[in-house]
Design a protein around this motif. Structure first.
Motif: not given
Length: 104
Positions: A10-12, A78-80, A84-87
């Motif tokens: 989810a995060r870099e 975290a799922m949001q 967002k990162r995946g999209m």
């Protein structure tokens, strides 16, 4: 044919796993930034890319069903972030990589 799989964090700051499969060789990479992930995928020009992340911010019927088995709700921040990162990565890869198996 070349395949790529992304087990997106989810995060870099967290590690994202990327696997590239070409013929009988498998490359496995631990990456952090979106630029690293996109760069590795573009470098190999895969025919198929799989991203293990939600590709919507809305719960689908299947998501509601899978919660019985431990899947996390998209209402969790975290799922949001992961969705967002995946999209975002998907959008960029669609512009930079031609993923048509028939073309390669």
């Amino acid at each position: 044919m070349i395949f790529a799989g992304i087990d997106l964090a989810a995060r870099e700051k967290n590690i994202t796993g990327v696997a590239i499969i070409e013929d009988r060789r498998i490359g496995v990479y631990s990456l952090h930034s979106d630029d690293e992930i996109i760069g590795k995928i573009v470098e190999h020009e895969p025919s198929i890319i799989a991203i293990d992340a939600p590709m919507s911010l809305e719960d689908r019927r299947v998501d509601i069903y899978l919660r019985k088995y431990g899947a996390l709700s998209l209402k969790i921040p975290a799922m949001q972030d992961l969705a967002k990162r995946g999209m975002r990565i998907k959008r960029i890869l669609e512009k930079r990589v031609s993923c048509n198996p028939r073309e390669k």
